[in-house]
Structure formats: structure tokens, C-alpha cells
Motif scaffolding. Structure first.
Motif, mmCIF file in Angstrom:
data_model
loop_
_atom_site.group_PDB
_atom_site.id
_atom_site.type_symbol
_atom_site.label_atom_id
_atom_site.label_comp_id
_atom_site.label_asym_id
_atom_site.label_seq_id
_atom_site.Cartn_x
_atom_site.Cartn_y
_atom_site.Cartn_z
ATOM 1 N N THR A 1 53.583 35.603 17.682
ATOM 2 C CA THR A 1 53.413 36.251 16.372
ATOM 3 C C THR A 1 53.290 37.768 16.517
ATOM 4 O OG1 THR A 1 52.327 34.284 15.509
ATOM 5 C CG2 THR A 1 51.985 36.352 14.321
ATOM 6 N N TYR A 2 52.381 38.216 17.377
ATOM 7 C CA TYR A 2 52.181 39.662 17.533
ATOM 8 C C TYR A 2 53.424 40.340 18.090
ATOM 9 C CZ TYR A 2 47.177 39.703 16.431
ATOM 10 O OH TYR A 2 45.978 39.645 15.792
ATOM 11 N N GLN B 1 56.586 39.428 17.737
ATOM 12 C CA GLN B 1 57.600 39.514 16.680
ATOM 13 C C GLN B 1 57.271 40.613 15.674
ATOM 14 O OE1 GLN B 1 60.464 37.902 16.547
ATOM 15 N NE2 GLN B 1 60.994 39.082 14.739
ATOM 16 N N ARG B 2 55.957 40.716 15.300
ATOM 17 C CA ARG B 2 55.577 41.746 14.329
ATOM 18 C C ARG B 2 55.711 43.159 14.919
ATOM 19 N NH1 ARG B 2 50.185 40.626 11.148
ATOM 20 N NH2 ARG B 2 51.117 42.346 9.965
ATOM 21 N N ASP C 1 59.521 43.944 14.722
ATOM 22 C CA ASP C 1 60.070 44.275 13.390
ATOM 23 C C ASP C 1 59.325 45.418 12.708
ATOM 24 O OD1 ASP C 1 57.699 43.216 12.313
ATOM 25 O OD2 ASP C 1 58.599 41.253 11.974
ATOM 26 N N SER D 1 56.241 45.669 11.528
ATOM 27 C CA SER D 1 55.250 45.384 10.481
ATOM 28 C C SER D 1 53.816 45.604 10.950
ATOM 29 C CB SER D 1 55.406 43.940 9.999
ATOM 30 O OG SER D 1 55.144 43.042 11.057
#
Length: 595
Positions: free
Chosen positions: A87-88, A90-91, A94, A96
């Protein structure tokens, strides 16, 4: 009984297979050892050391997956679990979330607080990064911070560029080594394949040698068949057999019959497979027909539902047309009599209550603007259950005014909208009545059995006797009115209320900066926000007593920004700004008419 030739060939093939398996296993082990010695790429920065205090640069030097894993090791003392790592990462990729936000989230989590790792300047920079996410102040803070960090950013960019060049060089060298190793391995595999091909050809040539003992055994078997079944069995029935084969003329017809039987069985099996294929096609067609029938059934149901909707709308339109026709006929009757229609004021003279919907007639068809505004309310006002929970506390105030005889007390709601408050009043046992100019809202309320008048609030109030209402409520109406109109409304409410009656005016709270600068204007018919102290003063100046302000939080779940710790530099100034976003979203001015 097995012949010596068959035993010899079988033993030879078994030996060949064993030898091939042994050599294949040996080559596989050599290949695995060779590939294990192949070069592997590792990041330039290794795993972070475990200690109680770090600098930001020690953590920020890592990138991507390595950063997330080392952040977990530094903040929580353990590797990152797979879900959080994915999760971290990927964020971060991108954009975010930033590295500072990841470090702050881990450091001030429950597990991070227990470990208590210290990182110099992390709290200040994390708080600053969170402020950059704010809608209004974020861009200003981000520009100012970027201007301050500009000299350092140039040096950091130079270091990052140098490190990227170094890593690219290392990766290129590793790719060259892997390419050389792969080429060498391919040449080795080709040599091994050539050896295996030679060995297989040799084994096939050995197994193809015919033995004389094998031919002799076939001859003895033929003599046994001739002695047992007669010479006719050994007739040269070689149908389907290659005539060039030397032993073809000596095969018994029994073998030919067995061959024909096997061929017939194969034909039957092929026919059976063909039938199964046709059955599968038939099942597929049946499934498609079932899907089409289901789609047709759904379309019919949708058409029926649409027909019912059209029928209901047609009934409403016909009701509106009939009401308009009745009203026009009444006017024509008056004109034929040569006089003007007189407004009956007997109810006012006798002290009767507000005329009900049956006196005002049916609701005229809702205009396009009425329909659009009703849709706007449905989108931004919230669900009926949510609005009911928000206005439910007012039932306590109504109970204080109406006392032990609720049936004789009238609760009048001006601008009743969808009727959530009137529904609560009715369920609590109080007679309630609403006023609204929106034909769509009036139709909705009357469909629920609520007593609602379709018309202008001032005209309806002026037609009511003085002291005829116990409680007058108005939820989110005064912000739609001009100043003079609002004063006139408060005065008319004071006249209609009985002594000791209560007036409740609810409106958005501009003390919350987000409401005053943004959400207030989600309704294009709003004129301007009204500060709480101003509405309190106006109500008191028009003759009301016991005036108070209730700042409303019931069923208004809003995540407010947190205040900074007082130990942080500049926290007092920043907290003053944050306080402007933490005020309740709505307020109500509640007052009583003096006895």
C-alpha cells in the motif's frame, strides 16, 4: 513367454534411460550451482541500523520499497508486513503520499508511540506537510516552504543525480555479466543436446535389430494355430496390411478380425465424441436462450415499472388540471355574478387555526425549478433519517412549551421542505402544520399524510389569528431572505405566537470558516451568512425574551483538524487559524414570546 531378444532390448533401453536420468540430474545440479553464482543487483544503501535516534537524512536516503521497509524497522522495530508494504509503496509511486507523511504516520501510531524512536525535526516537518494538504492554506504554505528550501533542494538534486548515475552504471555492469553467463550456458546446453541426440540414435539402432530366434518363435506359433484351427485360418487374408511386409501372408485371419474390431470400436468412440460435442452445442444454445429470456423478462418488468410511473404522473397531472379547472370555474362564477371574490376572514375573526390543505385546494404542478431544487436538497441536504436525527433535540423544547396538553398546541414549520421535522412532531403526538412554496416538497409531504400549505409564508401568516401557534420553527430559511424581509418575518411570528410561545430559527454557522467561505454557497438561493450574535440581537430587538444560541453538533459527524501542541514553534498563531475550522456547522437562535 518373453523371448531372449525382447529381454535384451528391454534391458538395454532400461540402462539407457538410467544413464540419461543420472546425467540429467548431474547437469541440473551443475546448472543450479552456476546460476547461484550469477551476479545479483542490490541497492546502494543497505538495511538501516537499529537504534533509538535517527536524523531525517538517514531515512530519506532510501527509495521506494527500501524506504518503506527501513521506515518500519526504524519506527516500529520490525519489518513491514506485506499489505502495508504494498500500500505505502503504491501510494509513494503515484504521489498521493510523501515520505514525511509515511514517517509521521508510523511514528505517531500506537505501536510507534510505544517504541518512542526520536527523529530530529520530524514532528515540525510532518505537521507542515499535513498543513500543505489543506484546501485554502495548503498552497500558500507549500510555496513558502519551497522558497525557503530552494538552496538545499539544488544540492539534494545534485546528490540524487550522482547516485542515480552510479546505480545505472552498476546495473549496466551486472547486465553485461548476466548476458555473458547466459551465452556460455546456452552453448553448454547445445552441446549436451547434441550428445543426447547421438545416444538416442544409437539406442534406436540397437533396439531395431531383429533376432533370428524371434522369427523362429513366430513360425512355431503359426504351426500351432494351423494344427489347432485348420489350414483355412492361415489363409492370406491381408486386408488393410502392407503386402510388402514379409510376414503379411502368414498372419491369421483372427488377427485381422481383431484389428477390424478395434477399428470399429475407434469409430464408435469417435461417433460418441461427436455426439457429445453436439450435446455441448445444444446446451450452449439452451443457455443463450435462457439468458435472452431472462433479459426479456427484466425488460418487461422495467417497462411495467415505467408504465406505472407514467400512470402515477398522469394522475398527478390530472389532479392538478382538475384543481385548476375548479378554481377557474369559481372565478367565472364570481365574474358572472358581477362582483369580486371576497376573502373570507371569518376564521380570523373567530380565532380559528390556520386553514388546512383542503381549504387551499390541491397543489399546482411542480415547476422545473421546484423539481431541480428538490433534487439539489436530496444531493446535499442529507438523507431523511439523518435530518431527523439533527432536529430531534427540538422535541424537548416543544415539550417545555406545550406542557401536559399537546393536542391543543400547534407547531408551525415555515419552509418545511421534505417534512422530516413535521413527521417527528406528528409521531410525538403534537398537531403540526407546514408552509412551503415548492410544489414538489408539498406533494411529497402530503403523500406522507402531513398537513402542509402551499403558498407564501407571509400571506399564510397574515391570514392566521394572533396567538394561534405555540411553537414556530424555521430550519435554514432566514439565510434566503433579504434583511428587511427577515425582520418582517420575525415580527409576524411574534404576532402569531401565543404568550409564552417559542420561536426556533436554525441557519448555517459562519463562525466555521469552511461554512462561511465554501459550503454555504452550495445552495445558489442563499443570500449571505448570518453571524449568531447578529440573529440573537435581531430576535431580542423585535420583542422576544429568553433568547439563546445553540451551536448544533447532533448527527453532524465532521472530522475537525487537530490543534498543534503548545510546545511547537508558532503553535499559538496556527491554532488561532485552526480554531476557525473547528466551530459547529449550524446554530439555532431559540427565543420565547413574553407572557
Amino acid at each position: 513367454m518373453t523371448s531372449p531378444h525382447e529381454m535384451k532390448a528391454g534391458a538395454l533401453m532400461q540402462q539407457v534411460r538410467h544413464e540419461l536420468a543420472t546425467r540429467s540430474a548431474q547437469r541440473s545440479g551443475d546448472a543450479q550451482q552456476s546460476w547461484e553464482q550469477a551476479p545479483h543487483w542490490l541497492p546502494d544503501t543497505g538495511q538501516i541500523a537499529d537504534k533509538q535516534q535517527y536524523t531525517l537524512q538517514e531515512l530519506l536516503q532510501y527509495e521506494d520499497v527500501d524506504f518503506v521497509d527501513n521506515a518500519y524497522r526504524a519506527m516500529l522495530g520490525r519489518p513491514a508486513d506485506q499489505g502495508a508494504l504494498t500500500t505505502y509503496t503504491q501510494r509513494l509511486r503515484d504521489g498521493s503520499i510523501t515520505k514525511l507523511e509515511v514517517l509521521g504516520a508510523l511514528r505517531w501510531s500506537l505501536e510507534g508511540e510505544q517504541r518512542g524512536t526520536r527523529i530530529h525535526r520530524l514532528r515540525l516537518l510532518w505537521t507542515l506537510q499535513r498543513w500543505k494538504r489543506k484546501r485554502l492554506l495548503g498552497p500558500v504554505i507549500e510555496w513558502a516552504h519551497a522558497a525557503i528550501r530552494l538552496p538545499r533542494m539544488a544540492r539534494t538534486e545534485s546528490l540524487n543525480l550522482a547516485r542515480n548515475v552510479r546505480e545505472t552504471r552498476r546495473i549496466g555492469e551486472l547486465l553485461n555479466e548476466v548476458s555473458n553467463l547466459a551465452s556460455s550456458r546456452c552453448m553448454q546446453i547445445e552441446r549436451q543436446l547434441a550428445e543426447l541426440t547421438t545416444q538416442l540414435q544409437l539406442a534406436e539402432s540397437r533396439s531395431g535389430v531383429r533376432d533370428e530366434a524371434h522369427d523362429a518363435r513366430l513360425a512355431s506359433l503359426e504351426m500351432i494355430v494351423q494344427s489347432e484351427f485348420g489350414p483355412e485360418v492361415l489363409q492370406a487374408t491381408t486386408a488393410g496390411v502392407d503386402p510388402a511386409e514379409p510376414a503379411a501372408t502368414r498372419r491369421p485371419s483372427m488377427l485381422v478380425r481383431m484389428s477390424l474390431l478395434e477399428q470399429r470400436l475407434e469409430d464408435d468412440a469417435a461417433e460418441l465424441r461427436q455426439l457429445r460435442g453436439q450435446l455441448d452445442i445444444a446446451k450452449s444454445f439452451a443457455g443463450e436462450h435462457e439468458q435472452r429470456l431472462e433479459a426479456l423478462r427484466v425488460a418487461v418488468e422495467e417497462s411495467a415499472a415505467a408504465g406505472r410511473d407514467h400512470h402515477a404522473r398522469f394522475n398527478l397531472d390530472m389532479s392538478a388540471i382538475n384543481a385548476r379547472q375548479s378554481r377557474d370555474e369559481g372565478r367565472l362564477d364570481v365574474l358572472e355574478l358581477g362582483g369580486r371574490p371576497q376573502v373570507a376572514n371569518a376564521a380570523s375573526a373567530s380565532g380559528a387555526a390556520l386553514p388546512g390543505p383542503e381549504v387551499h385546494g390541491s397543489v399546482s404542478a411542480a415547476s422545473d425549478m421546484d423539481v431541480m431544487y428538490a433534487a439539489l436538497e436530496d444531493s446535499f441536504r442529507g438523507s431523511r433519517e439523518l435530518v431527523k436525527e439533527r432536529v430531534r433535540p427540538y422535541l424537548h423544547d416543544v415539550e417545555l412549551v406545550c406542557g401536559a396538553d399537546p393536542g391543543s398546541a400547534l407547531v408551525l414549520d415555515i419552509g418545511c421542505g421534505r417534512g422530516e421535522w413535521l413527521e417527528l412532531v406528528r409521531d410525538a403526538g403534537y398537531p403540526g402544520r407546514g408552509i412551503d412554496m415548492n410544489g414538489m416538497f408539498v406533494q411529497t409531504c402530503r403523500a406522507m399524510g402531513l398537513d402542509v400549505v402551499h403558498g407564501d409564508a407571509f400571506e399564510v401568516l397574515r391570514g392566521m389569528p394572533a396567538g394561534s401557534a405555540s411553537v414556530i420553527t424555521s430550519m435554514h430559511l432566514v439565510e434566503h431572505l433579504a434583511f428587511e424581509t427577515m425582520i418582517a418575518l420575525i415580527d409576524e411570528c411574534h404576532r402569531v405566537l401565543r404568550p409564552g410561545g417559542m420561536l426556533i430559527l436554525e441557519t448555517p454557522n459562519p463562525e466555521n470558516l469552511s461554512v462561511g467561505a465554501f459550503s454555504f454557497y452550495m445552495d445558489p438561493t442563499h443570500r449571505n451568512p448570518i453571524p449568531p450574535d447578529l440573529l440573537l440581537w435581531l430576535t431580542r430587538s423585535r420583542g422576544f425574551a429568553d433568547v439563546r444560541i445553540d451551536r448544533l453538533t447532533q448527527a453532524r459527524d465532521v472530522v475537525f483538524p487537530e490543534l498543534l501542541d503548545e510546545s511547537q514553534p508558532g503553535s499559538n498563531s496556527i491554532n488561532r487559524i485552526i480554531e476557525q475550522f473547528r466551530a459547529p456547522l449550524d446554530y439555532a437562535v431559540i427565543s420565547r414570546k413574553t407572557s
